[in-house]
Design a protein around this motif. Structure first.
Motif, mmCIF file in Angstrom:
data_model
loop_
_atom_site.group_PDB
_atom_site.id
_atom_site.type_symbol
_atom_site.label_atom_id
_atom_site.label_comp_id
_atom_site.label_asym_id
_atom_site.label_seq_id
_atom_site.Cartn_x
_atom_site.Cartn_y
_atom_site.Cartn_z
ATOM 1 N N MET A 1 0.854 -1.155 -0.090
ATOM 2 C CA MET A 1 0.020 0.115 0.046
ATOM 3 C C MET A 1 0.801 1.324 0.128
ATOM 4 S SD MET A 1 -2.784 1.063 2.772
ATOM 5 C CE MET A 1 -4.238 0.167 2.237
ATOM 6 N N LEU A 2 0.818 2.235 -1.088
ATOM 7 C CA LEU A 2 1.638 3.175 -1.124
ATOM 8 C C LEU A 2 1.085 4.337 0.032
ATOM 9 C CD1 LEU A 2 1.435 3.994 -4.961
ATOM 10 C CD2 LEU A 2 3.398 2.958 -3.643
ATOM 11 N N GLN A 3 2.254 4.698 0.795
ATOM 12 C CA GLN A 3 2.218 5.929 1.963
ATOM 13 C C GLN A 3 3.012 6.763 1.458
ATOM 14 O OE1 GLN A 3 -0.396 5.803 4.205
ATOM 15 N NE2 GLN A 3 -0.841 3.609 3.893
ATOM 16 N N ALA A 4 2.613 8.270 1.964
ATOM 17 C CA ALA A 4 3.452 9.351 1.745
ATOM 18 C C ALA A 4 4.672 9.290 2.974
ATOM 19 C CB ALA A 4 2.465 10.609 1.842
ATOM 20 N N ILE A 5 5.765 9.907 2.317
ATOM 21 C CA ILE A 5 6.874 10.218 3.569
ATOM 22 C C ILE A 5 6.389 11.733 4.025
ATOM 23 C CG2 ILE A 5 9.156 10.504 3.757
ATOM 24 C CD1 ILE A 5 9.789 9.100 1.158
ATOM 25 N N VAL A 6 6.302 11.422 5.350
ATOM 26 C CA VAL A 6 6.235 12.798 6.253
ATOM 27 C C VAL A 6 7.507 13.244 7.016
ATOM 28 C CG1 VAL A 6 3.681 12.080 6.320
ATOM 29 C CG2 VAL A 6 5.135 11.411 8.019
ATOM 30 N N GLY A 7 8.373 12.488 6.930
ATOM 31 C CA GLY A 7 9.402 12.876 7.714
ATOM 32 C C GLY A 7 10.585 11.888 7.613
ATOM 33 N N PHE A 8 11.726 12.068 8.300
ATOM 34 C CA PHE A 8 13.031 11.150 8.228
ATOM 35 C C PHE A 8 13.722 11.192 9.639
ATOM 36 C CE2 PHE A 8 12.757 12.465 3.773
ATOM 37 C CZ PHE A 8 12.701 11.172 3.271
ATOM 38 N N HIS A 9 14.207 10.093 10.073
ATOM 39 C CA HIS A 9 14.982 10.066 11.119
ATOM 40 C C HIS A 9 15.961 8.917 10.743
ATOM 41 C CE1 HIS A 9 12.220 6.714 12.259
ATOM 42 N NE2 HIS A 9 13.232 6.061 12.635
ATOM 43 N N GLN A 10 17.058 8.946 11.700
ATOM 44 C CA GLN A 10 18.113 7.846 11.878
ATOM 45 C C GLN A 10 18.000 6.935 12.922
ATOM 46 O OE1 GLN A 10 21.559 10.877 11.457
ATOM 47 N NE2 GLN A 10 22.221 9.597 9.903
ATOM 48 N N ASP A 11 18.122 5.671 12.632
ATOM 49 C CA ASP A 11 18.231 4.769 13.522
ATOM 50 C C ASP A 11 19.385 4.585 14.322
ATOM 51 O OD1 ASP A 11 20.153 3.327 11.959
ATOM 52 O OD2 ASP A 11 18.967 1.896 11.480
ATOM 53 N N GLU A 12 19.639 3.791 15.099
ATOM 54 C CA GLU A 12 20.654 3.436 15.886
ATOM 55 C C GLU A 12 22.047 3.487 15.320
ATOM 56 O OE1 GLU A 12 18.530 -0.130 15.574
ATOM 57 O OE2 GLU A 12 17.929 1.639 16.362
ATOM 58 N N GLU A 13 22.076 2.948 14.228
ATOM 59 C CA GLU A 13 23.368 2.641 13.328
ATOM 60 C C GLU A 13 23.412 3.828 12.474
ATOM 61 O OE1 GLU A 13 22.940 -1.248 11.660
ATOM 62 O OE2 GLU A 13 22.883 -2.056 13.628
ATOM 63 N N GLN A 14 22.636 4.949 12.507
ATOM 64 C CA GLN A 14 22.748 6.108 11.733
ATOM 65 C C GLN A 14 22.262 5.739 10.131
ATOM 66 O OE1 GLN A 14 23.384 8.844 13.494
ATOM 67 N NE2 GLN A 14 23.244 7.327 15.151
ATOM 68 N N HIS A 15 21.481 4.835 10.038
ATOM 69 C CA HIS A 15 20.636 4.712 8.753
ATOM 70 C C HIS A 15 19.640 5.453 8.879
ATOM 71 C CE1 HIS A 15 23.302 1.280 7.707
ATOM 72 N NE2 HIS A 15 23.369 0.611 8.857
#
Length: 66
Positions: A1-15
C-alpha cells in the motif's frame, strides 16, 4: 500500500529511515550497488522526497506488524 513520506530520522546505526503517513517507518539506505538512493545523504535530498510515496510493506501485509 502506497504511503506518503512525512519525515525522516536515523536509527541507532545512523541509517536513514522514512516516516510514513500511516505511522510505520521504512529504511531508505543508500548502499550501492544494491540500493541506489543518493538523495538520502543530503538534507535537501530528503526534503525533496517529502510527500513522495513508498510501498509500506507492513500496511500491505508483506511483513508481520510488530
Amino acid at each position: 500500500m502506497l504511503q506518503a513520506i512525512v519525515g525522516f530520522h536515523q536509527d541507532e546505526e545512523q541509517h536513514w529511515v522514512a516516516d510514513l503517513a500511516c505511522g510505520h517507518a521504512q529504511h531508505v539506505r543508500h548502499d550501492p550497488p544494491w540500493q541506489n538512493r543518493p538523495w538520502v545523504v543530503t538534507e535537501a535530498g530528503r526534503k525533496g522526497k517529502l510527500g513522495a510515496e513508498l510501498n509500506c510493506l507492513k500496511c500491505g501485509g508483506a511483513v508481520a506488524p510488530k
